[in-house]
Motif scaffolding. Structure first.
Motif, mmCIF file in Angstrom:
data_model
loop_
_atom_site.group_PDB
_atom_site.id
_atom_site.type_symbol
_atom_site.label_atom_id
_atom_site.label_comp_id
_atom_site.label_asym_id
_atom_site.label_seq_id
_atom_site.Cartn_x
_atom_site.Cartn_y
_atom_site.Cartn_z
ATOM 1 N N ILE A 116 0.843 -1.166 -0.062
ATOM 2 C CA ILE A 116 -0.019 0.020 -0.111
ATOM 3 C C ILE A 116 1.118 1.123 -0.020
ATOM 4 N N ALA A 117 2.260 1.285 0.119
ATOM 5 C CA ALA A 117 2.918 2.373 0.108
ATOM 6 C C ALA A 117 2.822 3.368 -0.879
ATOM 7 N N PRO A 118 2.645 2.861 -2.142
ATOM 8 C CA PRO A 118 2.675 3.960 -3.223
ATOM 9 C C PRO A 118 1.437 4.933 -2.813
ATOM 10 N N GLY A 119 0.363 4.063 -2.592
ATOM 11 C CA GLY A 119 -1.236 4.757 -2.110
ATOM 12 C C GLY A 119 -0.652 5.781 -1.146
ATOM 13 N N PRO A 162 -7.546 12.550 -10.338
ATOM 14 C CA PRO A 162 -6.862 12.234 -11.620
ATOM 15 C C PRO A 162 -5.362 12.075 -11.436
ATOM 16 N N THR A 163 -4.757 13.208 -10.729
ATOM 17 C CA THR A 163 -3.550 13.207 -10.380
ATOM 18 C C THR A 163 -2.987 12.120 -9.547
ATOM 19 N N LEU A 164 -4.022 11.757 -8.648
ATOM 20 C CA LEU A 164 -3.677 10.670 -7.628
ATOM 21 C C LEU A 164 -3.641 9.308 -8.253
ATOM 22 N N ILE A 165 -4.655 9.109 -9.182
ATOM 23 C CA ILE A 165 -4.553 7.761 -9.763
ATOM 24 C C ILE A 165 -3.461 7.552 -10.611
ATOM 25 N N PHE A 166 -2.903 8.615 -11.499
ATOM 26 C CA PHE A 166 -1.934 8.264 -12.456
ATOM 27 C C PHE A 166 -0.705 8.434 -11.541
ATOM 28 N N GLY A 167 -0.582 9.184 -10.434
ATOM 29 C CA GLY A 167 0.708 8.990 -9.696
ATOM 30 C C GLY A 167 0.953 7.743 -9.177
ATOM 31 N N ALA A 168 -0.209 7.366 -8.555
ATOM 32 C CA ALA A 168 -0.147 6.292 -7.578
ATOM 33 C C ALA A 168 0.228 5.023 -8.531
ATOM 34 N N GLU A 169 -0.457 5.144 -9.500
ATOM 35 C CA GLU A 169 -0.135 3.976 -10.536
ATOM 36 C C GLU A 169 1.275 3.804 -11.311
ATOM 37 N N ALA A 170 1.817 5.013 -11.294
ATOM 38 C CA ALA A 170 3.179 4.928 -12.059
ATOM 39 C C ALA A 170 3.917 4.395 -11.021
#
Ligand code: HEM
Ligand code: ATP
Ligand code: ATP
Ligand code: MG
Ligand code: MG
Lengths: 241, 210, 218, 54, 218, 210
Positions: free
Chosen positions: E47-50, E169-177
């Motif tokens: 869960i760290a990225p999130g 949106p920023t969160l989704i793409f950031g965490a996904e990366a």
């Protein structure tokens, strides 16, 4: 002559100015000597060369706790007896304590890397140290944030009292939270087993060295605070119509 | 009968004493106006009388729960209506009559307006009306007529006269004429604090280290 | 004191959905977390107790500045301090209003959020009890932090730096109780500890907070 | 240089970070003290009422 | 505009460790999460990225009120609006100061926090890049939210309700990366999307924020 | 030469028009004092002239970038020193001289004090000094002398006279005497807005639905 006398800024400046030249060489000898001695100890049969970290880790960890206790005492003296130097000493001690905590954390982490296989593990001992670090940060931030020095001294005093209670609570809570990997207290590498003299004596010297280092930094930083306050006081007196 | 007396008072602000050696007595039915140049320490003195800060030296003698303080800021909640604001303070002071206060400060028409939608002078009127609902005998007022127009100043003077006639007392700090010729005047200019003599308790870091 | 409590509640409601805001924040948090950590139901279920509790802390934190800062700015706090209410009582009333608007709605709605995060059903009673016991302590400790920082106009970060470390014991015992509930274990011990912490906080912190307020008003 | 074996990394990290932290703290303390002393001297020069020189 | 940027930075530093507070908050969050979710390194790593990204959002959020609220209260905003600086420029300067004091320190310190949360080492480069690209957008969107709510005195909750959805949106793409980085996968696509979002935010939002300010000052 | 002229202006506050039909002209070297009871709309009018809100009807004619506005609130940063506060505003207005302003408002002694540690009147002096560093010809002042003692009011009058003599102009809203006999006076009492005639643009929801 009672100890309260030294809470007078003039007396404090004079005394600390006289003591510092003697303390500095003594501390340098103990600290450098102890660390070099410790660094050149032979590898432990179980922990290998990683025991060398102990000479940093254990003294800094002990100082981290003791400095907070000292701040608590200084805050109480300020709140009860209103000695200004005492409040400034508490302020001066906090960054030293924070750095000691940081060293304990980093050296502990470095120690844990070979021992437990990871740089960081959420062990209760380590965790409660992290929480202690947070308390230091909050205390320092509050001193920085309050402009009026009189309110700042009182507010940080109150925070230190309440914080001490909660730091202690957090420590017990953390122990409840997970079983630890960290060994228990006392100067033994494993419970019940006394540390051999090869390590014990350099460790003692390092502890003394760390304590003296703290004392010197405390005196210097308190002197700094006194000078800053005096400058501000002179300015304020000048500006008053 | 004296409602408030002050004996040899010294007060400090920002760690330096501002005025010292102030003594006066305010009897029932009397008003005292504090004067003095900007920064002499009028606000500080009033806050000390109100109990918000401890006196550095000397004593403030007043019956407990006899003092109502009106500061620079009016303590209004912009989201509440004029009447709700007053009613809250009335209840805090264990009373529930607010009509007289609304009437006295000519706020009846504005009673249902949210306090945030008042002009500067209307806000000030509401702040003064608050004093009327406290039911306390001694009023401490810090520049009460700021932003008030001539009519409102007259209204205010009438309210003060009524309060004094009812056995109250008032201490006011102000720079302008209040149309209260009966009030005594105390100029704080003469009480400006000198540098602290040795032996005296320092007011704070600034005095302890200077 | 009742007058103060009622006024604070009314202000919270006037200011735009006092009760709703905390819940909405919580809801957003519960939606953001799956975006952040991925939508694997198993992992979500295991971290749900922690997320719910951390979310409660944060919702509490974000509304703390309402407790004293507004009253300080508009001068009400000075006037309250000279009113016949003891300052300790005022602190308690304000912390109470804060709890009613942030803590209580959270307790009520927590099972729903647990559902969103795949929290095992058998953990719900423990979740409810631990939130009910713990959130009043959060509000009170928050009031203490707010009292210390009143008049310092520097945003919520300093406040959170002061307050969050104080939340640690409550958080540990609370999350532990929920986790034990989820695992079907007995959670009496952590709940008792939590209750003890809450009770002593409620009994003692008002005095510390009132002292801090007095210092700041000086 | 001593042979540290597989502990090289952790021991050197520990000593390195600690020395940097301690030296940093000492330097910062001395620097602040020097600045405070200079500021005080300047102030006392301009105030002709400094009762005791510190 | 430079004057404004410098003043805001100076104020942030005077106000007590402008740069440090965001970091300290982040550190607290990284400490609290394990208390909540348990100390299992494996779960934490997943869960760290999130957590890191949600933490960045929250650190940003908690300091948003610094952007305009203080200036509005003390009247500076009125005066700024009548000054020769265009209001759009003032918004950009203020968002920039906010990013320098909250976003930038976070980017620099993020690897360390990753370590605390057992984030796999190979995810660190992606973490750095995505934070570096994403946090300016967070500051600018935050400035927009702050501009909309300036003058409403209802604490940070309303602000976070408005702003958090914009962050999704920023969160989704950031965490996904970051997650892709941790899994050793290629993360170019999410990073490109994120960069596109950030760029358009930086280009357009100042106008929206300035418009909101003008309405609120009216 | 006229620096500011206002033609048939109507302004609204809170969705209701406050004053309407206001016309005046202020030439270089002239001062205009706005008077009127609390709540008539002086602050609203000044904010409209400053460009903070659009006029409802009529026009405001002034050269671009010629207006400096001083509101009730002084816009001071409590953490910055007096000099730093002034220097910031000077830089915003592309100038860098602050000494003259400090001198003119008698703030030299306080230059290094944090603005938060000033008394009410000292703060106000700093707020007025800000006008001097803008270098703009038209000053709009909302109750400029609030909290000022007599000496400071005289100082302020001198500053205004200097500004007018240098070809500037000033519009002030105030309730008290300013010791500026040369200033023209406009009483807004006569311009109170009547209920909206049909056909006119409504000021906001309140008027559109009334
Ligand atoms: C960040 C991590 C760590 C922290 C914060 C930490 C904290 C502490 C503290 C506070 C002490 C002093 C205890 C006392 O005397 O009361 C201590 C001692 C000690 N620690 Fe650590 N520790 C950490 C990691 C480790 C690791 C990984 C090891 C190695 C396996 C270790 C081994 C020891 C030893 C041998 C002592 C001395 C024994 C004693 O006096 O109790 N520590 N540590
Ligand atoms: N927060 C503060 N910190 C330090 N000094 C302060 C602070 N507030 C005020 N002072 C100083 O204390 C002195 C007394 O201030 P006070 O506000 O009591 O003056 P005053 O008589 O009310 O003036 P005014 O007529 O301008 O309101 C002033 O010299 C002022 O500069
Ligand atoms: N935020 C607001 N919302 C709605 N109405 C408002 C608001 N602020 C002011 N008003 C109303 O607009 C009218 C004009 O207010 P304005 O502040 O311009 O008066 P003023 O002439 O400056 O009065 P004062 O002398 O009291 O400062 C008043 O009747 C006031 O009640
Ligand atoms: Mg005053
Ligand atoms: Mg007005």
């Amino acid at each position: 002559m009672s100890i309260w006398e030294y809470a007078n800024p003039v007396k404090f400046m004079r005394l600390s100015g006289a003591v510092l030249p003697w303390l500095v060489p003594l501390a340098a000898i103990c600290l450098l000597g102890g660390l070099i001695w410790g660094y050149s100890t032979p590898p432990d049969y179980r922990q290998g060369a990683s025991v060398k970290i102990m000479f940093l880790h254990v003294p800094s960890a002990m100082m981290a706790i003791n400095i907070w206790i000292m701040m608590l005492v200084a805050s109480l003296i300020w709140i009860i007896r209103r000695h200004h130097v005492s409040a400034l000493a508490a302020k001066a001690a906090a960054p030293i304590g924070a750095v000691m905590t940081l060293i304990a954390l980093v050296t502990g982490a470095a120690w844990g890397q070979p021992t437990w296989g990871t740089w960081w593990e959420w062990d209760p001992r380590l965790t409660s140290f992290l929480v202690l670090f947070l308390f230091y940060l909050g205390y320092i931030a509050l001193w920085e944030a309050v402009e009026n020095p009189d309110s700042a001294a009182d507010l940080t005093g109150v925070l230190c009292l309440v914080g001490s209670v909660f730091a202690l609570l957090s420590r017990y809570a953390a122990h409840f939270w997970t079983q630890g990997l960290h060994q228990g207290s006392s100067l033994s590498v494993a419970p019940g087993e006394r540390m051999s003299a090869v390590y014990r004596y350099p460790l003692y010297v390092c502890m003394i060295g760390f304590f003296l280092l703290f004392l010197i930094l405390l005196l210097v930083r308190t002197r700094t605070e006194i000078r800053i306050r005096r400058t501000a006081a002179l300015q304020a007196r000048e500006a008053r119509p | 009968m004296s409602l408030l007396s002050v004996v040899d008072l010294a007060v400090a602000r920002g760690g330096l004493r501002t005025v010292e050696g102030v003594s006066f007595t305010v009897d029932a039915g009397a008003a005292l106006i504090l004067r003095g140049p900007n920064g002499i320490g009028k606000t500080t003195l009033l806050r000390c009388l109100a109990g918000l800060q401890p006196p550095l030296e000397g004593r403030v003698i007043a019956a407990p729960d006899s003092i109502a303080y009106a500061a620079h800021a009016d303590g209004l909640k912009t989201m509440l209506s004029v009447a709700e604001n007053l009613r809250f303070w009335a209840r805090v002071f264990d009373r529930d009559e607010i009509d007289a206060a609304l009437e006295a400060m000519n706020l009846r028409d504005l009673a249902e307006r949210p306090a945030g939608a008042l002009s500067a002078g209307q806000k000030r009127r509401l702040g003064l009306a608050r004093l009327l609902v406290t039911g306390r005998p001694v009023w401490l007022l810090d520049e009460p007529t700021v932003s008030l127009d001539a009519d409102s100043v007259a209204l205010f003077a009438a309210v003060i006269r009524g309060h004094l006639a009812a056995g109250g007392a008032a201490v006011m700090a102000t720079h302008i004429e209040l149309a209260l010729p009966e009030a005594a005047i105390l100029d704080l200019g003469g009480y400006r604090a000198r540098p602290r003599a040795a032996g005296l308790r320092p007011a704070g870091f600034n005095e302890a280290f200077a | 004191m009742t007058a103060l409590l009622l006024r604070d509640l009314r202000l919270a409601i006037r200011a735009g959905g006092g009760f709703g805001l905390g819940l909405a924040f919580f809801l957003i948090l519960c939606t953001l977390v799956p975006f952040g950590v991925g939508s694997d139901g198993d992992i979500l279920g295991r971290i749900a107790p922690g997320i719910l509790w951390v979310g409660a802390l944060l919702a509490c934190l974000l509304s703390l500045d309402r407790i004293f800062a507004l009253d300080h700015e508009d001068g009400s706090l000075d006037l309250l301090a000279t009113a016949p209410i003891p300052l300790e009582g005022a602190v308690a009333a304000k912390a109470g209003a804060h709890w009613l608007t942030t803590g209580l709605p959270l307790v009520v709605a927590a099972p729903l959020f647990g559902l969103l995060l795949h929290l095992p059903l058998q953990a719900v009673p423990n979740l409810l009890i631990s939130l009910l016991i713990g959130t009043p302590a959060l509000s009170m400790l928050g009031a203490f932090g707010a009292a210390i920082t009143v008049g310092l106009r520097r945003g919520g970060l300093l406040l959170s730096l002061l307050v969050l470390p104080l939340y640690v014991p409550t958080l540990i015992f609370g999350a532990e109780a929920v986790r034990r509930g989820a695992a079907g274990m007995d959670a009496t011990t952590p709940l008792i500890f939590q209750a003890a912490i809450s009770l002593s906080t409620l009994a003692l912190i008002p005095f510390a907070a009132a002292a801090a307020l007095r210092i700041n008003l000086r | 240089m001593m042979e540290l074996g597989k502990y090289t990394q952790s021991v050197l990290t520990a000593y390195g970070v600690s020395v940097v932290a301690i030296v940093g703290l000492i330097v910062q303390s001395l620097w602040r003290n020097a600045r405070a002393r200079a500021a005080l001297n300047r102030q006392e020069q301009s105030t002709k009422g400094g009762r005791d020189a510190r």
